[in-house]
Write an enzyme that holds these catalytic residues in place. Structure first.
Site, PDB file in Angstrom:
ATOM      1  N   PHE A 147       0.855  -1.194   0.000  1.00 65.89           N
ATOM      2  CA  PHE A 147       0.000   0.000   0.000  1.00 65.89           C
ATOM      3  C   PHE A 147       0.886   1.237   0.000  1.00 65.89           C
ATOM      4  CE2 PHE A 147      -2.323   3.578   1.680  1.00 65.89           C
ATOM      5  CZ  PHE A 147      -3.466   3.540   0.894  1.00 65.89           C
ATOM      6  N   ASP A 232       9.258   2.637   2.206  1.00 67.81           N
ATOM      7  CA  ASP A 232       8.103   3.498   2.482  1.00 67.81           C
ATOM      8  C   ASP A 232       7.799   3.455   3.978  1.00 67.81           C
ATOM      9  OD1 ASP A 232       5.681   4.730   2.851  1.00 67.81           O
ATOM     10  OD2 ASP A 232       4.636   3.670   1.234  1.00 67.81           O
ATOM     11  N   LYS A 263       2.364  11.232   7.072  1.00 65.41           N
ATOM     12  CA  LYS A 263       1.561  11.045   8.281  1.00 65.41           C
ATOM     13  C   LYS A 263       2.092  11.842   9.481  1.00 65.41           C
ATOM     14  CE  LYS A 263      -1.082   7.193   6.706  1.00 65.41           C
ATOM     15  NZ  LYS A 263      -0.758   6.074   5.859  1.00 65.41           N
TER      16      LYS A 263
HETATM   17  C1  LIG Z   1      -0.960   6.078   4.320  1.00 67.45           C
HETATM   18  C2  LIG Z   1       0.146   5.537   3.506  1.00 67.45           C
HETATM   19  C3  LIG Z   1       0.491   6.103   2.275  1.00 67.45           C
HETATM   20  C4  LIG Z   1      -0.311   7.190   1.623  1.00 67.45           C
HETATM   21  O1  LIG Z   1      -0.374   8.332   2.380  1.00 67.45           O
HETATM   22  P1  LIG Z   1      -1.502   9.448   2.051  1.00 67.45           P
HETATM   23  O2  LIG Z   1      -1.096  10.609   2.885  1.00 67.45           O
HETATM   24  O3  LIG Z   1      -2.803   8.844   2.472  1.00 67.45           O
HETATM   25  O4  LIG Z   1      -1.444   9.708   0.593  1.00 67.45           O
HETATM   26  C5  LIG Z   1       1.603   5.599   1.623  1.00 67.45           C
HETATM   27  N1  LIG Z   1       2.318   4.587   2.141  1.00 67.45           N
HETATM   28  C6  LIG Z   1       1.998   4.002   3.318  1.00 67.45           C
HETATM   29  C7  LIG Z   1       2.843   2.893   3.833  1.00 67.45           C
HETATM   30  C8  LIG Z   1       0.890   4.442   4.025  1.00 67.45           C
HETATM   31  O5  LIG Z   1       0.552   3.843   5.169  1.00 67.45           O
END
Ligand SMILES: *Cc1c(COP(=O)(O)O)cnc(C)c1O
Length: 413
Positions: A147, A232, A263
Site C-alpha cells: 500500500f 516506504d 503522516k
Molecule cells: C498512508 C500511507 C500512504 C499514503 O499516504 P496518504 O497521505 O494517504 O497519501 C503511503 N504509504 C503508506 C505505507 C501508508 O501507510
C-alpha cells in the site's frame, strides 16, 4: 453510550455526508468534534479512546501544546510563499529532517502518496541518467500486498482488486514479487531494474511483519545489482514501531538509499510528506522537474520541525516498545477463541481474526460502543495503533473493554 434524543446530532451529520459527500469511505458512525491526548469527544458529548491515531498521523495525540503553539505562531507570520521564493522555515526543516534520518537531502510534498510518486520519479530518472537504462524501460519492483497510496500510478501496482477495478489503464513498469521473499526479489531483477520499494511492515495489508533479516538482504541484493533500495516509512516511521524508522530494527546494514515519510511528519496538524535520500540520487531532480504549490510551505515546515524535535527528544520510540509489548501481552492473555494471531512491532499491532468468526469490522463496532475507536485493516485484522503519548493506565482501561468484546464473538454457524 448515546441516547436516542442526542443521536439526532450524529444522525444529522451522517445525513449531510451521505447526501452531499462522496461515498468513498465507510467510517464508523461517530462524529468527532474535539480531542486531547489520546481521547476524542463526539458531538453527543461521548468520550472515546482513540486507538487508530489517524493511521499514525496522530502519533503525538490531539491538541499537543507544543505543536499548537508552533502552529499558532507560524499562522500569524506567514503560511505560504510557494516555491517561487524562499521561506525561512524550509531550509531549517530540510536540515532537521536530514539530521533525524541520516540522509543528505530532503524533498517536501504534502501527502504520503505524493512522497511515493516522488520516489518513483526519482528512481526512474536515476535509472536513466546514472545507471544507463534504455529510455522508458525502467522497472521498479514492488511487493504484493503493498500500500503506497491511491494515485493512478500507485494503484497500478496494487494487488488489491478494489483499489484497481474501474481505474485503468494502468501505469506499466512495476513487476510484483511476494513480500518477505528476498530471493524472489533478486530473481525478478533485470538490466532495467532501477529500484525496489517496500514497506518495512505492510500495515494496510494487515500488519504483516517480514522475516528477520529481510530488509538487510534486500539492501545487499540492491547494492550487488546497482538497484536503489527505497523504503516506504509513511506509516511505520517516526517512532511507531519502537525506532525512529522501522528499517532500523535490522540495524544500519539495512539503511535504504531513500525513504518516504508522511503522516506523523506533520504532527497531526498539517499535511506534509517527504522523500529523503543520498545527495547523488536526489540530484537527478533539477529546477522544473518536480514540485508542488503547497510543498514545503512555512506553516507545515514550522509544525513539522517541532514534531521532529519531539521524535528526537520525547522518548516516544521507547514508549512504543514498552507499551506495545504490554498491550500485546494483555491481548494474548485474553485467550479469545476468535483470535488467530497477534502480531506487530511497537504500537503497531494487528489482531488477526479467524475466518469462521465475524469480520474485524464487527469487533471495531463493539469497541466503539464500549468507548474505543479503532479500524480494521483488510477484512480480518483489527489494527491497534494508538497515539504514542497514550498512558499504560489508558491501555489497561481499554483492555477491560476490549477483552469482553473479543470473548463475546461467536463462530459463524
Ligand atoms: C498512508 C500511507 C500512504 C499514503 O499516504 P496518504 O497521505 O494517504 O497519501 C503511503 N504509504 C503508506 C505505507 C501508508 O501507510
Amino acid at each position: 453510550m448515546s441516547t436516542t434524543a442526542t443521536d439526532m446530532k450524529t444522525a444529522e451529520h451522517l445525513r449531510l455526508n451521505d447526501q452531499y459527500g462522496a461515498h468513498n469511505y465507510h467510517p464508523l458512525p461517530v462524529v468527532i468534534e474535539s480531542g486531547e491526548g489520546a481521547w476524542v469527544h463526539d458531538v453527543e458529548g461521548n468520550k472515546y479512546l482513540d486507538m487508530l491515531a489517524a493511521y499514525s498521523a496522530l502519533n503525538f495525540g490531539y491538541s499537543h501544546e507544543r505543536l499548537i503553539t508552533a502552529a499558532t505562531k507560524q499562522l500569524n507570520k506567514v503560511t505560504l510563499t510557494s516555491r517561487a521564493f524562499h521561506n525561512d522555515q524550509i531550509g531549517p526543516w530540510c536540515k532537521d529532517l536530514c539530521d533525524l534520518s541520516g540522509f543528505d537531502a530532503a524533498l517536501p510534498m504534502n501527502s504520503g502518496a505524493e512522497a511515493c510518486e516522488t520516489a518513483i520519479k526519482m528512481a526512474r530518472k536515476w535509472g536513466y541518467e546514472k545507471k544507463g537504462v534504455a529510455d522508458n524501460k525502467a522497472e521498479i519492483i514492488m511487493a504484493k500486498g503493498n500500500f503506497h497510496g491511491r494515485t493512478t500510478t500507485i494503484i497500478s501496482f496494487s494487488t488489491d482488486e478494489q483499489y484497481r477495478q474501474g481505474f485503468g489503464p494502468y501505469t506499466p513498469g512495476f513487476p510484483l514479487v511476494p513480500f518477505g521473499d528476498a530471493a524472489a526479489f533478486e530473481a525478478a531483477i533485470t538490466e532495467n531494474t532501477v529500484a525496489v520499494v517496500v514497506e518495512p511492515i505492510q500495515a494496510e495489508n494487515g500488519i504483516i511483519v517480514p522475516p528477520d533479516g529481510y530488509l538487510k538482504q534486500l539492501r545487499e541484493i540492491c547494492t550487488k545489482h546497482n538497484v536503489l533500495f527505497i523504503v516506504d516509512e509513511v506509516q511505520t516511521g517516526l517512532c511507531r514501531t519502537g525506532y525512529h524508522f522501522a528499517w532500523q530494527h535490522e540495524g544500519e546494514d539495512a539503511r535504504p538509499d531513500a525513504m518516504c515519510l508522511g503522516k506523523a511528519l506533520g504532527g497531526g496538524i498539517v499535511p506534509i510528506s517527504a522523500v529523503v535520500s543520498r545527495r547523488e540520487v536526489m540530484d537527478v531532480f533539477r529546477p522544473g522537474d518536480h514540485g508542488s504549490t503547497f510543498g514545503g510551505n512555512p506553516l507545515c515546515c514550522a509544525v513539522s520541525r517541532v514534531a521532529m524535535d519531539m521524535i528526537k527528544n520525547d522518548g516516544l520510540a521507547e514508549r512504543a516498545t514498552e507499551l506495545g509489548e504490554h498491550f500485546r501481552n494483555k491481548l494474548k492473555a485474553v485467550g479469545a477463541p476468535a483470535v488467530q494471531e497477534i502480531r506487530g512491532r511497537g504500537l503497531l499491532i494487528g489482531v488477526q481474526i479467524k475466518s469462521n468468526y465475524p469480520k474485524a469490522r464487527w469487533f471495531c463496532e463493539k469497541f466503539m460502543e464500549a468507548g474505543i475507536l479503532c479500524k480494521d485493516a483488510h477484512e480480518d485484522v483489527i489494527r491497534f495503533a494508538p497515539p504514542l503519548v497514550i498512558e499504560q493506565s489508558e491501555i489497561d482501561w481499554a483492555m477491560e473493554r476490549i477483552a469482553p468484546a473479543l470473548l463475546s464473538a461467536e463462530p459463524n454457524a
